[in-house]
Write a protein that holds these residues in place. Structure first.
Motif, mmCIF file in Angstrom:
data_model
loop_
_atom_site.group_PDB
_atom_site.id
_atom_site.type_symbol
_atom_site.label_atom_id
_atom_site.label_comp_id
_atom_site.label_asym_id
_atom_site.label_seq_id
_atom_site.Cartn_x
_atom_site.Cartn_y
_atom_site.Cartn_z
ATOM 1 N N THR A 187 0.827 -1.206 0.000
ATOM 2 C CA THR A 187 0.000 0.000 0.000
ATOM 3 C C THR A 187 0.860 1.255 0.000
ATOM 4 N N ALA A 188 1.976 1.216 0.720
ATOM 5 C CA ALA A 188 2.888 2.367 0.734
ATOM 6 C C ALA A 188 3.456 2.620 -0.658
ATOM 7 N N LEU A 189 3.834 1.565 -1.365
ATOM 8 C CA LEU A 189 4.336 1.717 -2.733
ATOM 9 C C LEU A 189 3.232 2.224 -3.655
ATOM 10 N N GLN A 190 2.058 1.684 -3.472
ATOM 11 C CA GLN A 190 0.914 2.045 -4.312
ATOM 12 C C GLN A 190 0.546 3.517 -4.177
ATOM 13 N N HIS A 191 0.633 4.044 -2.981
ATOM 14 C CA HIS A 191 0.186 5.408 -2.734
ATOM 15 C C HIS A 191 1.334 6.410 -2.610
ATOM 16 N N GLY A 192 2.525 6.022 -3.027
ATOM 17 C CA GLY A 192 3.608 6.975 -3.121
ATOM 18 C C GLY A 192 4.185 7.424 -1.796
ATOM 19 N N ALA A 193 4.441 6.502 -0.887
ATOM 20 C CA ALA A 193 5.070 6.865 0.380
ATOM 21 C C ALA A 193 6.432 7.501 0.125
ATOM 22 N N GLY A 194 6.848 8.374 1.031
ATOM 23 C CA GLY A 194 8.163 8.992 0.918
ATOM 24 C C GLY A 194 9.263 7.963 1.089
ATOM 25 N N PRO A 195 10.491 8.314 0.709
ATOM 26 C CA PRO A 195 11.585 7.337 0.771
ATOM 27 C C PRO A 195 11.862 6.825 2.175
ATOM 28 N N HIS A 203 13.005 18.938 7.082
ATOM 29 C CA HIS A 203 11.712 18.260 7.221
ATOM 30 C C HIS A 203 10.868 18.330 5.949
ATOM 31 N N ALA A 204 11.035 19.358 5.141
ATOM 32 C CA ALA A 204 10.238 19.493 3.925
ATOM 33 C C ALA A 204 10.875 18.802 2.723
ATOM 34 N N GLU A 205 12.066 18.242 2.897
ATOM 35 C CA GLU A 205 12.776 17.588 1.801
ATOM 36 C C GLU A 205 12.664 16.069 1.916
ATOM 37 N N PRO A 206 12.793 15.352 0.801
ATOM 38 C CA PRO A 206 12.857 13.889 0.878
ATOM 39 C C PRO A 206 14.114 13.448 1.620
ATOM 40 N N ILE A 207 13.957 12.614 2.621
ATOM 41 C CA ILE A 207 15.085 12.065 3.371
ATOM 42 C C ILE A 207 14.967 10.557 3.342
ATOM 43 N N SER A 208 16.049 9.871 3.093
ATOM 44 C CA SER A 208 16.043 8.413 3.074
ATOM 45 C C SER A 208 16.706 7.862 4.330
ATOM 46 N N ALA A 209 16.530 6.571 4.553
ATOM 47 C CA ALA A 209 17.204 5.922 5.671
ATOM 48 C C ALA A 209 18.716 5.997 5.508
ATOM 49 N N ASP A 210 19.192 5.958 4.271
ATOM 50 C CA ASP A 210 20.629 6.097 4.031
ATOM 51 C C ASP A 210 21.130 7.482 4.436
ATOM 52 N N ASP A 211 20.301 8.515 4.210
ATOM 53 C CA ASP A 211 20.685 9.865 4.619
ATOM 54 C C ASP A 211 20.883 9.935 6.132
ATOM 55 N N LEU A 212 19.950 9.343 6.875
ATOM 56 C CA LEU A 212 20.054 9.358 8.335
ATOM 57 C C LEU A 212 21.268 8.553 8.797
ATOM 58 N N ALA A 213 21.513 7.429 8.138
ATOM 59 C CA ALA A 213 22.662 6.600 8.514
ATOM 60 C C ALA A 213 23.973 7.348 8.274
ATOM 61 N N ALA A 214 24.075 8.012 7.128
ATOM 62 C CA ALA A 214 25.298 8.759 6.818
ATOM 63 C C ALA A 214 25.483 9.935 7.777
ATOM 64 N N TRP A 215 24.404 10.609 8.108
ATOM 65 C CA TRP A 215 24.471 11.771 8.999
ATOM 66 C C TRP A 215 24.906 11.372 10.408
ATOM 67 N N THR A 216 24.418 10.214 10.875
ATOM 68 C CA THR A 216 24.715 9.781 12.242
ATOM 69 C C THR A 216 25.941 8.898 12.336
ATOM 70 N N GLY A 217 26.417 8.390 11.195
ATOM 71 C CA GLY A 217 27.549 7.471 11.221
ATOM 72 C C GLY A 217 27.182 6.119 11.789
ATOM 73 N N SER A 218 25.918 5.733 11.637
ATOM 74 C CA SER A 218 25.456 4.448 12.159
ATOM 75 C C SER A 218 24.703 3.706 11.068
ATOM 76 N N SER A 219 24.191 2.541 11.375
ATOM 77 C CA SER A 219 23.408 1.785 10.398
ATOM 78 C C SER A 219 21.967 2.276 10.395
ATOM 79 N N ARG A 220 21.281 2.024 9.297
ATOM 80 C CA ARG A 220 19.878 2.417 9.197
ATOM 81 C C ARG A 220 19.045 1.750 10.285
ATOM 82 N N TYR A 221 19.315 0.474 10.515
ATOM 83 C CA TYR A 221 18.546 -0.271 11.510
ATOM 84 C C TYR A 221 18.767 0.304 12.905
#
Length: 321
Positions: free
Chosen positions: A174-182, A231-249
């Protein structure tokens, strides 16, 4: 059974989103996804033969929503892992030298290159959702969870009677179908893969021990900084991981523990608050949607109404007290 119908017709691309637009027999077109739709002999939904297909940009992730009565899949296989959930009716197929039936609520799990066919099990046909996930993407999710490279899973049973897995797959689809953010897409993909591997596969070793509380707090706060700044820009889990220096999980777990929300949910709350401020100043909803980071006005209206009980326009026109 899990391939898009051969008669699916690609449509023109929209200027605004780059997604394929189509005269739809399924749900509405989705931003960031390429879509094709098909009908049998122009008979529409009444024919019980329709299909909608989505393809994520830049990653091996595809999804289909379909209903078939007469269509029969020839024997075929996929390079990807393929996970489906039957919503209505039942479908039968041969796989690994034996016959199988997936009735409503059941989950199908196909390993890469696993040959199978498929057709309706009875006169009522069947409706189902299916997600195809590339091997590299599965490996990446599992490595991120474990903190080190792990082997690919093997699903031993083609049909699974698991309400938990059925619900996870529906949410991802459903998330893919309705265009969820990254960010939301990445979170749902990780949680779905984790559940599939945990409940249904011969799986590689699990993730490392939980982070200590102080480390969790620092990690979550660091991720929160980036979400507030963008907050108004697309952010991915990879962006958060790179910013924090940790894994996405690790970021996801820490953020949930610290703030009680997934990062994507927290980002959406910031966008809604920004929208309230702009609407209170009298800006029109269409402009507010863009400035606050929503896909379009309909996307803003859906979440604004769910969260606040009124539409953005109702809120904008409310008389001050």
């Amino acid at each position: 059974m899990v391939s898009p119908p051969q008669h699916a017709v690609p449509r023109r691309r929209t200027e605004e989103t780059g997604a394929a637009a189509a005269i739809s027999l399924g749900p509405a077109p989705t931003a960031g996804l390429v879509r094709s739709c098909a009908a049998a002999a122009g008979e529409g939904r009444k024919s019980r033969e329709w299909a909608s297909y989505w393809r994520a940009d830049g990653m091996p992730l595809e999804a289909m929503y379909a209903s078939f009565l007469r269509h029969r899949y020839h024997r075929h296989s996929h390079e990807t892992y393929s996970f489906g959930v039957t919503e209505h009716g039942a479908q039968t197929f041969t796989c690994r030298g034996a016959g199988h039936t997936s009735a409503a609520g059941m989950v199908m799990a196909f390993n890469p290159d696993e040959v199978h066919d498929g057709h309706a099990a009875h006169e009522l046909g069947f409706t189902y959702r299916i997600v195809h996930i590339g091997q590299d993407l599965i490996a990446d999710v599992l490595q991120d969870m474990a903190g080190r490279p792990v082997g690919l899973p093997l699903f031993a049973a083609p049909v699974l009677g698991s309400p938990v897995l059925a619900e996870r797959l529906r949410r991802l689809h459903t998330a893919l179908q309705h265009g969820a953010g990254p960010l939301e897409r990445d979170e749902l993909l990780s949680s779905t893969v984790a559940a599939l591997v945990h409940l249904a596969a011969r799986r590689p070793p699990g993730p490392p021990a939980a982070l200590r509380a102080p480390a969790v707090t620092r990690l979550a706060a660091r991720a929160r900084e980036l979400i507030h700044d963008r907050h108004a820009e697309p952010i991915s889990a990879d962006d958060l991981a790179a910013w924090t220096g940790s894994s996405r999980y690790a970021v996801y777990r820490a953020f949930r523990a610290a703030y009680g929300l997934a990062p994507s949910e927290y980002q959406r709350q910031l966008r809604l608050r920004a929208a309230r401020r702009l609407l209170a100043r009298g800006h029109p909803a269409a402009r507010v949607a863009v400035e606050a980071g929503f896909t379009d006005q309909a996307h803003l209206t859906r979440w604004f109404t769910r969260s606040y009980g009124v539409t953005p326009t109702q809120y904008r026109l409310a008389r001050p007290v």
